[in-house]
Design a protein around this motif. Structure first.
Motif: not given
Length: 462
Positions: A148, A296, A299-300, A302, A304-306, A352, A355-356, A361
């Protein structure tokens, strides 16, 4: 003056019959149509699923502060007398910390010291287990964290990022507190640390670009949509997954604007655009859509996609992001959601949306699940904690009763054994002993033991 007034009086009626003929000679005009481009300013439409998620995180954030405070003290215990004083450093008001601790009995345990007779606060067994699970999940995913971080640095214009900016956002990207050593310095084949001469800031630099990592998450999602749903390749070649919040008004012209925007080509966030001419209108449209793709992808990466909007702003210059990030993200409410809950409106958390689902998630990882266990402890009812205490006390009482009865049973057996020993010494009860030995079919006595007994008897007779 009188002549001029009369002149105008005579001329005005002569113009009225000429107006229809003049208007009929004008070329026909097209009717006014609304713009088919996405508006620059849009009002934010709330999505209560994400706001409720942030309300829970607001509580867990305060609980984490208390946990760090208790774990930093000797013996990991905090006396009640110092609670109010130390809690003010965490932002609590006077006499507010005690009520806050009592709200979460599954996390904080209040007990009386057996010697000092003073009330102390410590973490419960469940809370300590959750902390240990999060540590294990954090260290287990260090190889993923290295990937990452490599992708994050590759998205910058110069192939370098400030160490301080990554340190501030380390929790969002799943990096440990000592990531400077455990991630960067332990992988010299990927990263290099250096000090800038002009600013004296530390920077993380990528050693060598790996083009196999330069694949965005949205590209994988498009491929999955193409294979599963069979959508036309031209329709999803540059498109994003759009899910508007409930209550968002989508008009005819806005729908057309989104349809047109989905087909605008753009450069990848991992592509170097320094050699392109960005002055044309087409290039500016591509760069705007590239900024959407960059956020985008950010955020991907991370856990927790946030991530908070303020953390994204730290990478604005390094990744060619627009200045007014909030207004820019509000133009694309079907892709991102900005929540102001959780810190009295001071922080803006960007989610994002794809993703939720229903506040959870869709593809959770081990670190996310370990962090959510703390939220589960926070949401547990205090009544259940009282019931658990009653069950524990009941078990302890039962164990004490069993131990007490067991000790009495052992004491009585010892007394009986002493009485039987005295009877054996007087020569009485030998027949009983012989009867017991003879009746033991499963006895441990062997033939050798019988020989020894016989020898002893003959010795006594002599």
């Amino acid at each position: 003056m009188f002549l001029l007034i009369n002149l105008f009086k005579h001329k005005t009626p002569t113009l009225k019959p000429l107006l229809p003929s003049l208007l009929s000679n004008l070329p026909p005009t097209r009717p006014m149509s609304q713009s088919t481009s996405i508006p620059k300013k849009l009002e934010r439409v709330r999505d209560h699923g994400y706001d409720n998620y942030m309300e829970i995180e607001k509580k867990t954030r305060k609980v984490l502060k208390f946990q760090e405070l208790i774990l930093s003290l000797p013996n990991q215990t905090l006396p009640i007398s110092r609670l109010d004083l130390l809690a003010r450093r965490l932002g609590f008001k006077q006499h507010e910390s005690g009520a806050f601790v009592l709200k979460f009995p599954h996390v904080f345990d209040i007990y009386e010291h057996p010697v000092q007779r003073i009330l102390y606060i410590r973490l419960t067994r469940k809370a300590l287990l959750q902390i240990e699970q999060e540590k294990q999940a954090l260290h287990a995913q260090i190889p993923d964290a290295v990937t990452r971080l490599r992708k994050l640095v590759m998205m910058s214009n110069t192939g370098r990022l400030r160490l301080e900016h990554v340190r501030i956002a380390r929790k969002a990207f799943g990096l440990p507190d000592d990531f400077e050593y455990s991630v960067i310095l332990n992988h010299p084949q990927y990263f290099r640390l250096f000090d800038a001469r002009e600013t004296r800031n530390k920077y993380i630099e990528i050693v060598e670009r790996d083009e196999s990592l330069a694949v965005c998450a949205i590209e994988k999602a498009r491929e999955r949509e193409y294979r599963e749903k069979g959508i036309d390749a031209e329709d999803i070649r540059f498109s994003f997954i759009v899910n508007f919040p409930p209550g968002f008004k989508i008009g005819k012209y806005y729908r057309i604007a989104v349809w047109k925007w989905q087909r605008v080509p753009y450069w990848s966030p991992y592509e170097d655009v320094s050699g392109y001419d960005l002055r044309s209108l087409e290039a500016q449209k591509r760069m705007e859509k590239r900024a959407v793709a960059t956020i985008h992808e950010l955020l991907s990466l991370t856990v927790e996609k946030k991530i908070t909007l303020e953390r994204i702003a730290h990478f604005r210059l390094a990744m060619n992001l627009p200045k007014r990030l909030k207004e820019f993200l509000l133009q694309h409410q079907g892709i991102f959601y900005i929540s102001t809950r959780g810190n009295h409106g001071k922080l803006h958390t960007v989610f994002l949306r794809e993703a939720y689902k229903r506040g959870e998630l869709i593809e959770p990882n081990d670190l996310y699940l370990a962090r959510r266990k703390l939220a589960d402890l926070v949401l547990l009812s205090p009544r259940k904690a009282n019931l658990d205490r009653e069950l524990v006390n009941y078990r302890r009482d039962r164990e004490d009763e069993m131990e007490h009865s067991r000790s009495k049973f052992v004491e009585n057996d010892f007394r009986n054994f002493a009485v039987e020993d005295n009877v054996g010494k007087d020569g009485e009860g030998e027949d009983d002993l012989d009867m017991h030995v003879g009746s033991d079919a499963g006895s441990d006595f062997t033939d050798e033991d019988d020989d020894c007994l016989e020898t002893a008897d003959t010795g006594r007779a002599q």
